[in-house]
Design a protein around this motif. Structure first.
Motif: not given
Length: 392
Positions: A111-113, A124-128, A237-243
């Motif tokens: 994931p892109k985090l 607005t939420v940031t997931v690390a 998008a929420a888990v950093g796996l948009d593509a």
């Protein structure tokens, strides 16, 4: 009649996915018209040149032989080109596109985090980190599993019924509207994914106060079946796996369109009436046209009873109303049928027993997320309902 709804416990998911390969409608391909005159002219030209070469001299001279060969080739091409120009132009249609169902679950890339999103609540939420996900809604859990994140799921809720292995093996935080902060935080989640209806609000706020990001994913269980793809992208998008999620969403959207086209072709003018029924004790509810189940019935080539009765939202159903629309088939969930006391009890309920569907035993039973929540299997849901209706 209860269709078999395959789960990973029944057979390998790769086999199941292959069985659900998109079947494109065959399209005739325009082929160039035969041109016998062109071929005959070319053959005559080559023969004439050969005869002239024999009559006029030897071909021992390599340059002469090369020139003669070149002349023959040029003349043949000229004859063919001239005939082609005179022939009517034809266009060969492109081949029909094919989409092969991927083997689910997919393999998730890194994931892109951190990933920052604006969720359905407007926050607005940031997931690390997605090392330990609290997935507290059935369709969210199914999407995460399909994306290849089963090992990242730390805790689920009671609506997470697919795949069955997740509900059986993962810790459970309880019913989505009766959550407790303690049961969630005990699993040390790094992020919580929920629908807007999750609660109580104080429990989720306590989770936020403990430093755990909570992402609210829009419900998107609507009559617009393409919202399945929108939901998949939101979870991705929420888990950093948009593509990665985008590729799955593209496939699901195309698969829904293909399934609806196949069902429409199989149905023709035959649009049997179907009623999606949710028993609550002895009370029978009919879902309204705002529920995706009725959109699936329509896409599968049926006519929703809710449409005939003008129901925009779910409502208690009188026996007289259901008998009046004479449904040819009934649809419900395993949960609904169990609450009614089993299939026999379901079909014997007042108002249901008198319908053609009950008298012929035409009851289709699915898991809750399959028929009333949009997700990766929505195209499959259309196909399974259509197969029962039209034998396709």
């Amino acid at each position: 009649m209860t269709p078999h709804n395959p789960t990973p416990g029944d057979r390998p998911e790769a086999t199941w996915a292959a069985a659900r390969t998109r079947r494109p409608v065959a399209r005739p391909v325009a082929r160039p018209a035969a041109r016998p005159v062109a071929r005959l002219a070319a053959l005559l030209a080559v023969t004439l040149l050969a005869l002239l070469g024999t009559a006029c001299g030897s071909t021992d001279d390599p340059e002469a032989a090369s020139a003669s060969s070149a002349a023959g080739t040029d003349t043949t091409e000229a004859a063919t080109d001239t005939t082609d120009a005179a022939a009517p132009a034809t266009t060969e249609a492109p081949p029909s596109p094919t989409t092969t169902a991927p083997s689910w679950p997919l393999t998730a890339p890194a994931p892109k985090l951190p990933a920052t999103v604006q969720d359905a609540s407007g926050a607005t939420v940031t997931v690390a980190s997605i090392d330990r996900i609290a997935s507290l809604q059935g369709d969210i859990t199914e999407i995460l599993w399909t994306l290849g994140l089963e090992d990242n799921i730390a805790v689920v809720d009671t609506t997470s019924v697919y795949p069955a292995s997740i509900l059986a093996e993962k810790p459970n935080a309880g019913f989505i509207r009766q959550l407790s902060a303690e049961s969630i935080l005990a699993q040390q989640p790094t992020v919580v994914l929920v629908h807007p209806g999750a609660g109580p609000p104080e429990a989720l706020q306590a989770v936020r106060d403990a430093g755990v990001p909570v992402v609210v994913i829009a419900d998107l269980n609507t009559p617009q079946l393409s919202d399945a793809a929108v939901k998949i992208r939101a979870v991705g998008a929420a888990v950093g796996l948009d593509a990665h999620a985008g590729e799955l969403a593209d496939f699901v959207e195309a698969d829904i369109e293909a399934a609806a086209a196949e069902a429409g072709e199989a149905a023709g003018d035959d649009r049997p009436v179907g009623a999606y029924i949710v028993p609550r004790g002895q009370q029978v509810f009919l879902t309204g046209m705002d529920n995706p189940s009725n959109a699936i019935i329509a896409a599968a080539g049926g006519t929703p009873a809710a449409e005939l009765l003008g129901l925009a939202t779910a409502a208690p159903l009188t026996p007289e109303a259901l008998i009046g629309v004479q449904p040819a088939f009934l649809v419900s969930t395993h949960t609904g049928v169990e609450q009614a006391g089993g299939e026999a009890a379901f079909l014997a309920m007042a108002g249901i027993a008198e319908t053609p569907a009950a008298q012929q035993g035409r009851l289709l039973v699915f898991d809750d997320t399959f028929i009333q929540q949009l997700g990766p299997r929505t195209g499959q849901a259309i196909r399974e309902v259509a197969a029962e209706l039209h034998g396709s």
